[in-house]
Design an enzyme around this catalytic site. Structure first.
Site, PDB file in Angstrom:
ATOM      1  N   ARG A 119      13.941  23.323 -47.223  1.00 23.61           N
ATOM      2  CA  ARG A 119      14.647  22.933 -48.447  1.00 23.61           C
ATOM      3  C   ARG A 119      13.781  23.224 -49.674  1.00 23.61           C
ATOM      4  NH1 ARG A 119      16.470  16.899 -48.277  1.00 23.61           N
ATOM      5  NH2 ARG A 119      14.238  16.647 -48.378  1.00 23.61           N
ATOM      6  N   TYR A 120      12.549  22.747 -49.674  1.00 27.63           N
ATOM      7  CA  TYR A 120      11.609  23.091 -50.749  1.00 27.63           C
ATOM      8  C   TYR A 120      10.982  24.438 -50.383  1.00 27.63           C
ATOM      9  CZ  TYR A 120      11.688  18.030 -51.708  1.00 27.63           C
ATOM     10  OH  TYR A 120      12.074  16.750 -51.982  1.00 27.63           O
ATOM     11  N   ARG A 123       7.666  24.103 -48.219  1.00 27.70           N
ATOM     12  CA  ARG A 123       7.580  23.132 -47.127  1.00 27.70           C
ATOM     13  C   ARG A 123       8.693  23.321 -46.105  1.00 27.70           C
ATOM     14  NH1 ARG A 123       7.447  18.707 -51.479  1.00 27.70           N
ATOM     15  NH2 ARG A 123       7.384  20.628 -52.673  1.00 27.70           N
ATOM     16  N   CYS A 132      12.596   8.327 -29.595  1.00 29.66           N
ATOM     17  CA  CYS A 132      11.620   7.436 -30.230  1.00 29.66           C
ATOM     18  C   CYS A 132      11.401   6.253 -29.289  1.00 29.66           C
ATOM     19  CB  CYS A 132      12.159   6.894 -31.551  1.00 29.66           C
ATOM     20  SG  CYS A 132      12.657   8.195 -32.693  1.00 29.66           S
ATOM     21  N   CYS A 136      15.029   2.470 -34.580  1.00 30.92           N
ATOM     22  CA  CYS A 136      15.059   1.605 -35.762  1.00 30.92           C
ATOM     23  C   CYS A 136      16.481   1.576 -36.299  1.00 30.92           C
ATOM     24  CB  CYS A 136      14.130   2.150 -36.836  1.00 30.92           C
ATOM     25  SG  CYS A 136      12.536   2.645 -36.198  1.00 30.92           S
ATOM     26  N   CYS A 139      17.404   3.825 -39.293  1.00 30.83           N
ATOM     27  CA  CYS A 139      17.071   5.253 -39.201  1.00 30.83           C
ATOM     28  C   CYS A 139      18.049   6.095 -40.015  1.00 30.83           C
ATOM     29  CB  CYS A 139      17.106   5.697 -37.744  1.00 30.83           C
ATOM     30  SG  CYS A 139      16.644   7.422 -37.553  1.00 30.83           S
ATOM     31  N   ARG A 141      18.305   9.299 -39.612  1.00 31.10           N
ATOM     32  CA  ARG A 141      18.754  10.444 -38.787  1.00 31.10           C
ATOM     33  C   ARG A 141      19.537   9.973 -37.568  1.00 31.10           C
ATOM     34  NH1 ARG A 141      13.217  13.332 -39.264  1.00 31.10           N
ATOM     35  NH2 ARG A 141      13.402  14.095 -41.416  1.00 31.10           N
ATOM     36  N   ASP A 300      18.114   5.276 -47.754  1.00 31.29           N
ATOM     37  CA  ASP A 300      19.103   6.335 -48.011  1.00 31.29           C
ATOM     38  C   ASP A 300      20.546   5.841 -47.874  1.00 31.29           C
ATOM     39  OD1 ASP A 300      17.233   8.332 -48.435  1.00 31.29           O
ATOM     40  OD2 ASP A 300      17.077   8.798 -46.298  1.00 31.29           O
ATOM     41  N   ASP A 337      15.118   9.641 -52.354  1.00 29.38           N
ATOM     42  CA  ASP A 337      15.386  10.987 -51.843  1.00 29.38           C
ATOM     43  C   ASP A 337      16.854  11.264 -52.173  1.00 29.38           C
ATOM     44  OD1 ASP A 337      14.671  13.337 -50.665  1.00 29.38           O
ATOM     45  OD2 ASP A 337      13.916  12.410 -48.813  1.00 29.38           O
ATOM     46  N   LYS A 344      13.041  14.522 -53.693  1.00 26.28           N
ATOM     47  CA  LYS A 344      12.558  13.182 -54.060  1.00 26.28           C
ATOM     48  C   LYS A 344      12.325  13.095 -55.563  1.00 26.28           C
ATOM     49  CE  LYS A 344      10.333  12.120 -49.668  1.00 26.28           C
ATOM     50  NZ  LYS A 344      10.547  13.432 -49.011  1.00 26.28           N
TER      51      LYS A 344
HETATM   52  S1  SF4 Z   1      13.123   5.764 -38.236  1.00 25.03           S
HETATM   53 FE1  SF4 Z   1      14.431   6.969 -36.828  1.00 25.03          FE
HETATM   54  S2  SF4 Z   1      13.178   8.751 -36.319  1.00 25.03           S
HETATM   55 FE2  SF4 Z   1      11.789   7.230 -37.202  1.00 25.03          FE
HETATM   56  S3  SF4 Z   1      10.945   6.116 -35.439  1.00 25.03           S
HETATM   57 FE3  SF4 Z   1      12.723   4.967 -36.171  1.00 25.03          FE
HETATM   58  S4  SF4 Z   1      14.462   5.725 -34.949  1.00 25.03           S
HETATM   59 FE4  SF4 Z   1      12.808   7.189 -34.739  1.00 25.03          FE
END
Ligand code: SF4
Length: 382
Positions: A119-120, A123, A132, A136, A139, A141, A300, A337, A344
Site C-alpha cells: 500500500r505504501y 513498505r 494465533c 482476540c 481482531c 483481520r 478500526d 488507520d 495512518k
Molecule cells: S489481533 Fe488478530 S492477528 Fe493479532 S494475535 Fe489477535 S487474533 Fe491474532
C-alpha cells in the site's frame, strides 16, 4: 509500582493444578491444551448467561481459542476483567453496524500477489499464517484469521518474497498474519533468510502477539534464529499491564538479548485500557522490560468490534495525560488507520491556544501539560 511480577503458572486455574512447571513452560503443551469449547472453561471461570450465549452464537463467525497461560491471567470472578474481555465472546460482536467493514484497511484491495499487501510505496505486509494462540475478539483481520481454509501455503509465501525481490522501492517488510510465530523455527529461519538476502531491504519487522498470549514460544532456539537475522524489529501487542507477567517479561528479555528492537502497538479498547492510569502503568512496565510504547491505535471500523471502540477524544485525553508525566520514550503516537487504505494519521492534543501578530513575528501562546501558559515568538521564515 512494584517490580515483582505475577506468574501465570502460580495463577493457573484448578483445571490445570496438576500441571507442573516444565509442562507449563512448554509452548507445544500450551498450544495443544488451548481452551476452545464452553466445556473447556469448567474450572477456569464462570461465564455469565450473556457470555455463554455469545460464545455459542459466535463460533461460526470467529473461533474461540485461549492458551492456558492467557486464561490464567483472567480474574475468574470478574465478568469485566480486561483479559477476559479481549478473549471471550461478547454479545456486541453479534451486532452488525452499517458503517463496519469486513476489510477496514482495504488490505485485500492492495495485493499485487495473494498474501502480500503493498500500500505504501516503500513498505509491504507479508501474511505468513492465519493462526494465533489466542483469537482476540477485537481482531481487525477477523475476515481471515482463525479460518483454516485461508492459510498461506509455502508456494504463496515464495511468490510474495519473489515480488519483494523484484520491487526495489520496497525497503521495509512487515511479517504478519495471524501470528507469524505459529510457524516452526525452521520455516521462520527460511523466510527471514530469504528476506535478509534481498539487497534493497533496510528493515524486517515481525508483528506478533506471542509475547502476550504464548510467551513460552520465545524459546532459546527461536531467539537464536532471530539473532541470526538481526536486527529484527518486533511489534508486539500488550493492551493491559496485567498481561506483562513474569513469563512475558522473560520472553521480552530473550528478544532483547537476541538483538531485536521491540515496540508495542496497543489498541485502545473500551473497558480494557481506555483510561490514562492503565496506559501509564502499562507503558512504565513495558519500558522496564525493554519494549518501547510505539502506537496507541484507535480501534478500526472492523465488523463485530464496535462495542470495543472509544471516542477519539478518549485517546487524546490519554495522550494529554502521558505527555509531561512520563519521559518521551514512554509516549507513543496515537494513530487512526484510515479506512479504505488511507494510511495512518497521528492525532495530538491541541497545545496552541492563541496566536497574535507582533512586530517580531506571531506571538503564540502554548499550554503545557499542567495547563500553564507560555508565549513563544514565531518567525515568519523570511
Ligand atoms: S489481533 Fe488478530 S492477528 Fe493479532 S494475535 Fe489477535 S487474533 Fe491474532
Amino acid at each position: 509500582m512494584s517490580s515483582v511480577l505475577h506468574s501465570s503458572f502460580d495463577l493457573r486455574p484448578p483445571r490445570f493444578e496438576q500441571v507442573g512447571q516444565p509442562q507449563w513452560a512448554s509452548w507445544h503443551w500450551q498450544h495443544q491444551n488451548r481452551l476452545r469449547t464452553i466445556d473447556d472453561f469448567r474450572d477456569v471461570l464462570e461465564l455469565t448467561a450473556q457470555q455463554r450465549q455469545a460464545f455459542e452464537a459466535s463460533t461460526d463467525r470467529f473461533r474461540v481459542a485461549l492458551t492456558p497461560h492467557y486464561a490464567a491471567l483472567m480474574d475468574p470472578d470478574d465478568p469485566g476483567c480486561p483479559i477476559r474481555l479481549q478473549a471471550m465472546p461478547n454479545p456486541g460482536e453479534l451486532t452488525d453496524h452499517p458503517f463496519e467493514r469486513t476489510d477496514p484497511l482495504a488490505e485485500e484491495e492492495h495485493m499485487p500477489v495473494p498474501g502480500l499487501t503493498h500500500r505504501y510505496p516503500d513498505r509491504a505486509l507479508l501474511y505468513v499464517s492465519h493462526h494465533c494462540p489466542v483469537y482476540c475478539r477485537h481482531c481487525t483481520r477477523k475476515r481471515k484469521v482463525s479460518n483454516p481454509t485461508t492459510a498461506a501455503s509455502k508456494a504463496q509465501i515464495q511468490r510474495s518474497i519473489d515480488y519483494i525481490a523484484d520491487t526495489p522501492q520496497i525497503r521495509d517488510v512487515i511479517i504478519s498474519g495471524g501470528d507469524p510465530l505459529t510457524l516452526s523455527d525452521e520455516r521462520l529461519d527460511d523466510i527471514l533468510g530469504k528476506l535478509r538476502r534481498i539487497e534493497h531491504l533496510d528493515v524486517i519487522r515481525l508483528g506478533t502477539r506471542n509475547p502476550v498470549t504464548l510467551p513460552q514460544r520465545i524459546t532459546a532456539e527461536l531467539a537464536e534464529v532471530l539473532k541470526r537475522h538481526r536486527p529484527i524489529y518486533i511489534n508486539t501487542h500488550f493492551n493491559h499491564p496485567a498481561e506483562l507477567c513474569e513469563e512475558a517479561a522473560t520472553a521480552l528479555r530473550r528478544l532483547v538479548d537476541a538483538g531485536c528492537v521491540l515496540g508495542n502497538q496497543m489498541v485502545l479498547l473500551r473497558g480494557v485500557n481506555d483510561d490514562a492510569d492503565t496506559v501509564m502503568k502499562l507503558n512504565r512496565r513495558l519500558l522496564r522490560h525493554g519494549c518501547r510504547p510505539y502506537y496507541i491505535l484507535q480501534c478500526d471500523m472492523a465488523r463485530g468490534i464496535t462495542h470495543f471502540r472509544t471516542p477519539l477524544k478518549t485517546g487524546l485525553e490519554i495522550m494529554d495525560h502521558l505527555r509531561g508525566r512520563i519521559g518521551g520514550v514512554g509516549v507513543p503516537d496515537f494513530v487512526v488507520d484510515l479506512p479504505g487504505g488511507g494510511g495512518k494519521v497521528e492525532l495530538l492534543p491541541e497545545y496552541i491556544i492563541d496566536r497574535r501578530p507582533s512586530e517580531h513575528g506571531d506571538v503564540v501562546t502554548f499550554r503545557n501539560f499542567q495547563g500553564e501558559q507560555f508565549e513563544f515568538v514565531d518567525v515568519d521564515g523570511s
